[in-house]
Write a protein that holds these residues in place. Structure first.
Motif, short mmCIF file in Angstrom:
data_model
loop_
_atom_site.label_atom_id
_atom_site.label_comp_id
_atom_site.label_asym_id
_atom_site.label_seq_id
_atom_site.Cartn_x
_atom_site.Cartn_y
_atom_site.Cartn_z
N TYR A 353 0.75 -1.43 0.00
CA TYR A 353 -0.13 0.03 0.04
C TYR A 353 0.82 1.36 0.01
O TYR A 353 0.60 2.32 -0.81
CB TYR A 353 -0.82 -0.09 0.98
CG TYR A 353 -1.75 1.16 1.64
CD1 TYR A 353 -2.97 1.51 0.84
CD2 TYR A 353 -1.40 1.98 2.69
CE1 TYR A 353 -3.56 2.73 1.07
CE2 TYR A 353 -2.14 3.33 2.74
CZ TYR A 353 -3.13 3.26 2.12
OH TYR A 353 -3.85 4.61 2.36
N VAL A 354 1.90 1.45 1.00
CA VAL A 354 2.87 2.47 1.10
C VAL A 354 3.48 2.58 -0.32
O VAL A 354 3.75 3.55 -0.77
CB VAL A 354 3.66 2.22 2.02
CG1 VAL A 354 4.81 3.19 2.15
CG2 VAL A 354 2.97 2.43 3.25
N LEU A 355 3.99 1.50 -0.99
CA LEU A 355 4.89 1.55 -2.07
C LEU A 355 4.09 2.16 -3.10
O LEU A 355 4.54 2.92 -3.98
CB LEU A 355 5.22 0.17 -2.41
CG LEU A 355 6.30 -0.09 -3.86
CD1 LEU A 355 7.38 0.89 -3.75
CD2 LEU A 355 6.65 -1.42 -4.04
N ILE A 356 3.03 1.65 -3.41
CA ILE A 356 1.95 1.95 -4.44
C ILE A 356 1.90 3.69 -4.59
O ILE A 356 1.86 4.58 -5.22
CB ILE A 356 0.74 1.43 -4.54
CG1 ILE A 356 1.00 0.03 -5.17
CG2 ILE A 356 -0.29 2.02 -5.51
CD1 ILE A 356 -0.07 -0.76 -5.24
N LEU A 357 1.26 4.06 -3.17
CA LEU A 357 1.07 5.46 -2.89
C LEU A 357 2.20 6.49 -3.07
O LEU A 357 2.47 7.47 -3.38
CB LEU A 357 0.27 5.96 -2.00
CG LEU A 357 -1.08 5.22 -1.70
CD1 LEU A 357 -1.90 5.39 -0.28
CD2 LEU A 357 -2.00 5.78 -2.89
N ALA A 358 3.35 5.79 -2.55
CA ALA A 358 4.72 6.68 -2.47
C ALA A 358 5.06 6.97 -3.95
O ALA A 358 5.71 8.07 -4.22
CB ALA A 358 5.90 5.98 -1.90
#
Length: 401
Positions: A353-358
């Motif tokens: 989740y963090v990787l995609i939004l980052a």
């Protein structure tokens, strides 16, 4: 550390040639050279860069505080509080509902509420700096929302830790919350009435002494804040807010730039080291649903903020896309969840989740004018502007419209 700097610089220069923002490229460097992907491993353990990464976060938020003036708090405090509260209500509420819908457990749902609800202060700050939007009219509400988030974060973490670990009970929870709140009040008092005295303590014509002084103050206060349960990010922000309103404020802003940029690169590189892309397929559908929820809630929050401040479509799009990123706080929650023995699916979910939004957030923020055209009044505003060339979009992405 030298390898981390060189790898981050190489990928950032490469991406800059095709107009990509630096944040996802710094993260990509960490992923490719970390222990969670095949090939050459530069750093085996992400904790090796933990202190340098923490310094990067502190300097990013310290700089943000330098750009935020006391007058902004005094004149726009009520609007900022309303906008920040609405943002939290939408995003944390949606995160909590999503957590319960997954059926992973009550403690897991409380963790997911924070993961989906709180923006990444570091990435938001870097986006504003890279896009050249520090002086834009919508930046003050964005910073105000971050401040409200960080205050909520301090109280949320104090309450969450005993709940998911089953320790300390109600009395311990209330003590932690009171301790965190007391420290925040102390910083607020210093920002409101202590600027004159602090300014005299930092008054020096020697740049070397000034750098050592403000760096020491920012790191020390952030460290003490972390010990008493307050996010180091908001402590660094408050120190920047105090020093930015002293006579040395302008010099400090100039002197902190190279430190901020260098250690921010290490922060995002270290961020990438902690991500294991191979675990993502096991939770890919929950991750994609969570990303869709976050995009929707941020758009609604942006529209609400625009209504409060009377913004047009372009500032509205800037608010919605700039606050989209999730980052360091979500990873802290993943660590807490693992230590408490919660559902094993949480860690890969949070990482994905963090990787995609980052990656998505900086790209979306740089092209927010595309979203602005679809907002109420956006097509009329776009018709009044001269058509831009493709390269102009990238070069002028940070200019206020």
């Amino acid at each position: 550390m030298g390898g981390a700097f060189v790898a981050a610089a190489f990928l950032a220069r490469l991406g800059g040639r095709i107009g990509l923002p630096t944040i996802p490229l710094f993260i990509l460097a960490g992923i490719l050279l970390g222990p969670n992907t095949p090939g050459y491993v530069l750093i085996e353990d992400a904790h090796d860069l933990e202190m340098l990464s923490a310094l990067g976060l502190v300097l990013l938020l310290f700089y943000l505080g330098l750009e935020f003036h006391m007058d902004d708090l005094r004149t726009g405090g009520r609007k900022m509080a309303i906008a920040g509260s609405a943002y939290l209500l939408l995003n944390v509420g949606a995160g909590l509902g999503f957590g319960f819908a997954l059926g992973w457990g009550t403690s897991e749902a409380l963790v997911l509420a924070g993961v989906l609800g709180i923006s990444s202060s570091a990435i938001v700050t870097k986006i504003l700096v890279d896009a050249g939007r520090i002086g834009n009219k919508e930046t003050r509400p964005i910073l105000g929302i971050i401040v409200v988030e960080d205050i909520f974060l301090a109280l949320y973490l104090a309450a969450l830790q005993p709940v998911i670990s089953g320790a300390d009970g109600v009395a311990g929870t209330l003590l932690d919350i009171g301790q965190a709140f007391g420290f925040l009040v102390l910083l607020a008092v210093a920002a409101r009435w202590g600027t004159g005295l602090i300014g005299r303590l930092f008054a020096t014509k020697d740049n070397e002494l000034l750098v050592i002084s403000f760096l020491g103050a920012a790191v020390l206060v952030s460290g003490v804040a972390e010990k008493v349960g307050v996010a180091d990010a908001i402590a660094a922000f408050m120190v920047g807010l105090i020093l930015g309103n002293t006579d040395s404020g302008d010099r400090i802003r100039d002197l902190v730039h190279p430190l901020r940029d260098a250690f921010a690169a290490i922060f995002f590189f270290g961020f990438g080291l902690s991500i294991a892309p191979g675990d993502l397929p096991t939770v890919i559908w929950p991750v994609l649903i969570a990303v869709a929820i976050t995009v929707t809630m941020n758009l609604l929050a942006g529209l609400f903020t625009a209504r409060i401040y009377g913004f047009g479509p372009q500032p509205t799009a800037n608010v919605a896309t700039t606050l989209l990123a999730r980052g360091e706080f979500a990873l802290i929650l993943a660590t807490m969840a693992a230590a408490a023995g919660l559902d094993a699916r949480l860690s890969p979910f949070i990482a994905g989740y963090v990787l995609i939004l980052a990656v998505v957030a900086p790209l979306a923020a740089g092209r927010s004018h595309w979203l602005a055209r679809w907002l109420p009044g956006g097509r009329d505003a776009a018709a009044d502007e001269p058509e831009e060339k493709p390269e102009g979009e990238l070069a002028g992405a940070g200019k206020e419209r």
